[in-house]
Scaffold this active site. Structure first.
Site, mmCIF file in Angstrom:
data_model
loop_
_atom_site.group_PDB
_atom_site.id
_atom_site.type_symbol
_atom_site.label_atom_id
_atom_site.label_comp_id
_atom_site.label_asym_id
_atom_site.label_seq_id
_atom_site.Cartn_x
_atom_site.Cartn_y
_atom_site.Cartn_z
ATOM 1 N N GLU A 104 0.808 -1.230 0.000
ATOM 2 C CA GLU A 104 0.000 0.000 0.000
ATOM 3 C C GLU A 104 0.841 1.280 0.000
ATOM 4 O O GLU A 104 0.776 2.080 0.948
ATOM 5 C CB GLU A 104 -0.984 -0.010 1.179
ATOM 6 N N GLU A 129 -4.913 -8.789 0.663
ATOM 7 C CA GLU A 129 -5.602 -8.479 1.928
ATOM 8 C C GLU A 129 -7.089 -8.339 1.645
ATOM 9 O O GLU A 129 -7.482 -7.654 0.701
ATOM 10 C CB GLU A 129 -5.152 -7.133 2.535
HETATM 11 O O1 IFM Z 1 -4.258 -2.928 9.181
HETATM 12 C C1 IFM Z 1 -4.265 -2.484 7.860
HETATM 13 C C2 IFM Z 1 -3.005 -2.928 7.151
HETATM 14 O O2 IFM Z 1 -1.855 -2.484 7.810
HETATM 15 C C3 IFM Z 1 -2.980 -2.422 5.732
HETATM 16 N N1 IFM Z 1 -4.213 -2.687 5.044
HETATM 17 C C4 IFM Z 1 -5.455 -2.400 5.718
HETATM 18 C C5 IFM Z 1 -5.446 -3.010 7.098
HETATM 19 C C6 IFM Z 1 -6.778 -2.705 7.808
HETATM 20 O O3 IFM Z 1 -6.944 -1.340 7.962
#
Ligand code: IFM
Length: 451
Positions: free
Chosen positions: A168, A356
């Site tokens: 990210e 994710e």
């Molecule tokens: O916890 C975060 C993670 O660090 C990066 N992606 C989103 C998750 C949830 O907010």
């Protein structure tokens, strides 16, 4: 009538994920250097309830038991990130052998347990000494990151075959340097865009180093791709949606997959656009063996004159029959399929992984600490179903990782938000798998989701 089974390809990778700062703790042990997050959490009023990642889930010490739990809940792959300052306390220069050894042991434990290790180099815990030299907006950050990447590949690339450079980068650049609500807490659009460009170039540098080592695995980039829906079909709302899309999607996807920058958007940014040197674009193009998609939610986008430099306002969107997660994010399972299909159609059909996906929920433990998290199960099931539909329609998606294996430190929100398949009691550090962990174990075993 028999219920339809949503079956996944035979070689589909089923995983769980977490990140270094969010679970490891041991923030100053065994020679680890300080990161911008170690520093930021100590500033007044930055983190809800004054929480810190100093201990987090204490994974640094409890790692062998955590791997056992991952095996128990049937994970086929575990995606972890490495802490740069644990390995290079000053960010560059001398390697901290003990820090590197921790990840070496983790990889060995995973392999012994039959769990495929997947490693990400950077998930926001930038070394503090290098922040003092300007952080990501400093172009030298590209070489600093290259040095760190080399140290990691030299140690682990013989056993880890699945890599990502950044997790990210939009968040690292725009929440860290733009909104200033993440470390290092800077509020400056020009620095945010410059940081984004250097994050991309540092990704390309690490990929070049990895490829020249002929390690034989795959290396990609992970982007957070929320699904965006124009608030109306007015020109103002459509243009605002395009600007948010350009900042979150085109800025990262276009140079890597299409060999171009979003020039119109850069013009619109005017003085905030990044400084780009001759040859930068060529360095970026074709640098991802796969795209990692982190997807959680959908937003409606409206024009708003007071909506920051993008002049846009985002409103969480929940599909009919769905509500909002504990984060306040709108649940719209079709958004995952829409994001995947957008990549298929507009970015030359790359290999992808959902790196994710998960749901923060108000978990209420019973007297034994067990959480019957039916809301999380409903969320995960619905997202997997739309993902399976995308695969059936031709998307080349190789795996899916639930965020997160353990409840953990949710950045500026501290420990108030729960994403884990496994509950962590932050008083005792006891771990108890939730109902969703058992549900996911069955999904993995059957390679399929039931409606
Ligand atoms: O916890 C975060 C993670 O660090 C990066 N992606 C989103 C998750 C949830 O907010």
């Amino acid at each position: 009538m028999e219920k339809k089974l949503y079956t996944f390809p035979d070689n589909f990778i089923w995983g769980g994920i977490a990140s270094a700062y969010q679970i490891e703790g041991a923030w100053n042990e065994d020679g680890k250097g300080e990161s911008i997050w170690d520093h930021y959490v100590r500033l007044p009023d930055r983190i809800l309830n004054g929480d810190t990642g100093n201990t987090a889930c204490d994974h640094y010490h409890q790692m062998p038991d955590d791997v056992k739990l991952m095996k128990e809940i049937g994970l086929k792959s575990y995606s972890f990130t490495l802490s740069w300052p644990r390995i290079l306390p000053e960010g560059i220069g001398e390697i901290n052998q003990k820090g590197l050894d921790f990840y070496d042991r983790l990889v060995d434990r995973l392999l012994e347990a039959g769990i495929l290790p997947k490693a990400t180099l950077y998930h926001w815990d930038f070394p503090l000494p290098l922040q003092e030299k300007g952080g990501w907006p400093n172009r030298d950050s590209i070489d600093w990151f290259g040095e760190y990447a080399s140290a990691v590949f030299n140690k682990l690339a013989d056993r880890v075959n699945l890599w990502a450079t950044h997790n990210e980068p939009w968040v690292a650049a725009f929440l860290g340097y733009g909104a200033g609500i993440h470390a290092p807490g800077i509020n400056d659009a020009t620095q945010a865009y410059q940081a984004a460009h250097h994050l991309l170039l540092s990704h390309a540098k690490a990929v070049e180093i990895y490829r020249s080592g002929n390690y034989g695995g795959e290396i990609g980039l992970i982007l957070n791709l929320n699904h965006l829906i124009p608030g109306s079909d007015s020109d103002e709302d459509l243009e605002a949606t395009q600007r948010v899309y350009d900042e979150t999607h085109s800025l990262f996807l276009d140079p890597i997959f299409l060999g171009k920058y979003p020039e119109e958007f850069f013009k619109w940014l005017g003085p905030n656009q990044p400084q780009i040197e001759a040859g930068d674009l060529e360095k970026l193009t074709g640098t991802a063996d796969y795209l990692g998609i982190n997807h959680y939610n959908s937003d409606k986008v409206y024009y708003d004159h007071f909506g920051g430099w993008l002049k846009a306002r985002l409103e969480p969107y929940a599909a009919p029959g769905w509500g909002f997660t504990q984060m306040g994010w709108g649940i719209n399972p079709a958004g995952l399929k829409a994001e995947v299909m957008n990549i298929v159609e507009n970015y030359s059909h790359p290999k992808m992984m959902v790196t994710e996906n998960g749901c923060a929920a108000v978990d209420i433990p019973d007297e034994n600490g067990f959480v019957n998290d039916l809301d999380r199960i409903r969320f995960l099931r619905a997202h997997l179903i739309t993902l399976q539909e995308a695969i059936e329609e031709g998307a080349n998606v190789r795996g899916y990782y639930v965020w997160s294996v353990l409840d953990n430190f949710e950045w500026e929100r501290g420990y108030s938000k729960k994403f884990g398949l496994i509950r962590v009691d932050f008083q005792t550090l006891e771990r108890i798998p939730k109902q969703s962990a058992y549900w996911y174990r069955d999904v993995i075993k059957n390679h399929a989701v039931q409606p």
